[in-house]
Motif scaffolding. Structure first.
Motif, PDB file in Angstrom:
ATOM      1  N   LEU A   1       1.313  -1.323  -0.039  1.00 41.64           N
ATOM      2  CA  LEU A   1      -0.048  -0.196  -0.319  1.00 41.64           C
ATOM      3  C   LEU A   1       0.890   1.203   0.158  1.00 41.64           C
ATOM      4  CD1 LEU A   1      -2.526   2.237   0.866  1.00 41.64           C
ATOM      5  CD2 LEU A   1      -3.017  -0.203  -0.274  1.00 41.64           C
ATOM      6  N   THR A   2       0.941   1.842  -1.256  1.00 45.90           N
ATOM      7  CA  THR A   2       1.671   2.891  -1.114  1.00 45.90           C
ATOM      8  C   THR A   2       1.430   4.077  -2.076  1.00 45.90           C
ATOM      9  OG1 THR A   2       3.453   1.661  -1.892  1.00 45.90           O
ATOM     10  CG2 THR A   2       3.778   3.147  -2.320  1.00 45.90           C
ATOM     11  N   GLY A   3       1.758   4.758  -1.385  1.00 44.78           N
ATOM     12  CA  GLY A   3       0.984   6.977  -1.356  1.00 44.78           C
ATOM     13  C   GLY A   3       1.751   7.217  -2.438  1.00 44.78           C
ATOM     14  N   TRP A   4       0.838   8.066  -2.534  1.00 42.78           N
ATOM     15  CA  TRP A   4       1.438   9.647  -3.475  1.00 42.78           C
ATOM     16  C   TRP A   4       2.556  10.661  -2.359  1.00 42.78           C
ATOM     17  CZ3 TRP A   4      -2.662  12.488  -6.921  1.00 42.78           C
ATOM     18  CH2 TRP A   4      -3.912  11.978  -7.651  1.00 42.78           C
ATOM     19  N   LEU A   5       3.256  11.329  -3.206  1.00 49.83           N
ATOM     20  CA  LEU A   5       3.964  11.732  -2.567  1.00 49.83           C
ATOM     21  C   LEU A   5       3.322  13.107  -2.279  1.00 49.83           C
ATOM     22  CD1 LEU A   5       7.487  12.996  -2.724  1.00 49.83           C
ATOM     23  CD2 LEU A   5       6.862  14.732  -4.450  1.00 49.83           C
ATOM     24  N   GLY A   6       3.523  13.254  -0.806  1.00 49.77           N
ATOM     25  CA  GLY A   6       3.137  14.501   0.293  1.00 49.77           C
ATOM     26  C   GLY A   6       2.314  14.524   0.737  1.00 49.77           C
ATOM     27  N   GLY A   7       2.646  13.647   1.711  1.00 50.80           N
ATOM     28  CA  GLY A   7       2.251  13.004   2.975  1.00 50.80           C
ATOM     29  C   GLY A   7       1.147  11.687   3.345  1.00 50.80           C
ATOM     30  N   TYR A   8       0.755  11.168   1.953  1.00 49.94           N
ATOM     31  CA  TYR A   8       0.102  10.346   2.045  1.00 49.94           C
ATOM     32  C   TYR A   8       0.363   9.007   2.679  1.00 49.94           C
ATOM     33  CZ  TYR A   8      -2.068  13.096  -1.731  1.00 49.94           C
ATOM     34  OH  TYR A   8      -2.829  14.170  -1.909  1.00 49.94           O
ATOM     35  N   ASN A   9       1.927   8.821   2.522  1.00 51.80           N
ATOM     36  CA  ASN A   9       3.068   7.219   2.990  1.00 51.80           C
ATOM     37  C   ASN A   9       2.609   8.018   4.720  1.00 51.80           C
ATOM     38  OD1 ASN A   9       3.528   5.933   1.057  1.00 51.80           O
ATOM     39  ND2 ASN A   9       3.796   7.668   0.553  1.00 51.80           N
ATOM     40  N   PHE A  10       2.481   9.059   4.781  1.00 50.55           N
ATOM     41  CA  PHE A  10       2.751   9.277   6.310  1.00 50.55           C
ATOM     42  C   PHE A  10       1.078   9.034   7.422  1.00 50.55           C
ATOM     43  CE2 PHE A  10       6.578  11.149   6.623  1.00 50.55           C
ATOM     44  CZ  PHE A  10       7.555  11.083   7.326  1.00 50.55           C
ATOM     45  N   GLN A  11       0.113   9.560   6.779  1.00 51.26           N
ATOM     46  CA  GLN A  11      -1.066   9.203   6.613  1.00 51.26           C
ATOM     47  C   GLN A  11      -1.794   7.460   6.990  1.00 51.26           C
ATOM     48  OE1 GLN A  11      -3.144  11.617   8.100  1.00 51.26           O
ATOM     49  NE2 GLN A  11      -4.931   9.340   8.932  1.00 51.26           N
TER      50      GLN A  11
END
Length: 400
Positions: A377-387
């Motif tokens: 599960l990998t988020g976009w750049l810009g704080g998504y992975n921290f969330q």
């Protein structure tokens, strides 16, 4: 306290990063006795370096479609139950000032270390609720075993046991900070599938044949970068090895070796802009027309490559249309990426098909949980992975 009691916990969490610390604090405040283990001597190592040292701790635009996974719906449960507003509330409760940059990205006004300290305080609060979070830092894990419903973890000469084991050791991105594929080894040991991990949010490299881009090191410009049907409008940076910058990092998560990347080099201009330039400034050249919208070195390189050196008045409209079309979808094929060493995150990981989306627990191994970047599960750049780290850590912490 006997050694046996001292080494017995409700949960052992491997990895004192964003997800692991979050899970420990949540579980500890629910009265659980937690051991938080990390091979680093200080917690939150990746948090400290994130966001240029100011930690892009969440994104107010967080939504399931901003994440990559073999199962794009898996993220919905955790994100729906622990939102950016929840984490912002926690940040504000600790008196941490923050600001919004572009595209919903939230950063600390001060230092990323404030986020690490906040998570530490949340772990300390466990004692007031009858729980405890014990840190075991600088401790290499030498073995993980499971028998009679209990997990046993060997930390050098010390052996600790718990009914729950949470793996929050991330993926192999940024190995200089000690990142490894340890989570995948644990998953495979217990029969869980692992989706092939690869570098993501990573600069792309170019071969010698891409001479246009390789001569522009240091030049940056706004583009729309596309890999297949997915595109991002942000800055691109030309480097001595290839391309970087936010637009390139974003699209790298979707790129596969051998595929082409397309750049719209003039995303602010409407179709037909070159014909308009010809009408309004007939004696100008393509190079000068490009230089009105692009850095000089890039304008010169593109004009040379397009081989239109005459004044626009002497250039056929069909040639201008062809140049405009190429500038709107300039295609190139990267020969690779800068690898896990420069990747901010990892695409792939422990298969969500083997995990329960509500508590991040392995379906066939009760008590075994995987959270954060260890999961596919990998988020976009810009704080998504921290969330995702906060949300998955919270979900697991609620189940311990």
């Amino acid at each position: 306290m006997s050694d046996n009691a001292r080494d017995t916990f409700d949960a052992i969490i491997l990895g004192a990063g964003a997800a692991g610390m979050m899970a420990a604090g949540v579980a500890g405040q629910r009265g659980r006795r937690v051991l938080l283990v990390d091979h680093n001597r200080t917690p939150g190592a990746k948090i400290v370096i994130s966001g240029g040292g100011r930690c892009n701790f969440t994104n107010i635009g967080t939504a399931p479609d901003r994440f990559l996974s073999a199962n794009p719906h898996f993220v919905r449960s955790a994100l729906g139950r622990y939102t950016p507003a929840d984490f912002i509330g926690l940040v504000e409760a600790h008196g941490i000032a923050w600001h919004e940059k572009t595209l919903g990205q939230l950063f600390c006004d001060g230092s990323a270390r404030q986020i690490v300290a906040m998570l530490g305080v949340e772990c300390e609060k466990a004692s007031a609720q009858g729980g405890a979070v014990e840190f075991a830092l600088g401790q290499p894990i030498t073995d993980v075993d499971h028998a009679d419903g209990l997990f046993r973890v060997a930390l050098g000469a010390r052996s600790v046991i718990a009914a729950h084991l949470v793996v929050a050791t991330g993926g192999p991105s940024i190995p200089k900070m000690g990142a490894t594929g340890f989570a995948y080894e644990v998953a495979r040991r217990f029969g869980l599938k692992v989706v092939e991990p690869r570098p993501a949010l990573v600069p792309l490299t170019l071969g010698q044949d891409e001479t246009l881009f390789r001569t522009l090191s240091g030049v940056a410009t706004e583009v729309v970068a596309r890999a297949g049907a997915t595109g991002f409008r942000e800055a691109a940076l030309f480097t001595h090895r290839g391309l970087s910058g936010p637009a390139i990092l974003q699209v790298s998560s979707y790129w596969r070796h051998g595929d082409a990347i397309a750049l719209d080099l003039l995303p602010t201009l409407s179709p037909g802009w070159l014909r308009s330039a010809k009408r309004d400034h007939p004696r100008t050249t393509l190079r000068r027309a490009l230089a009105a919208h692009l850095p000089d070195r890039l304008a010169e390189a593109l004009a040379d490559r397009l081989a239109l050196s005459t004044e626009l008045a002497n250039t056929p409209d069909r040639a201008l249309d062809a140049a405009e079309a190429q500038l709107a979808a300039w295609s190139f094929r990267p020969n690779g990426t800068e690898g896990f060493a420069k990747a901010e995150v990892t695409v792939g990981g422990v298969s969500t098909a083997d995990l329960n989306q509500r508590d991040m627990q392995a379906r066939r191994v009760p008590g075994l949980h995987f959270i954060g970047e260890a999961v596919d599960l990998t988020g976009w750049l810009g704080g998504y992975n921290f969330q995702w780290a906060w949300a998955s850590g919270w979900a697991a912490g609620q189940a311990l």
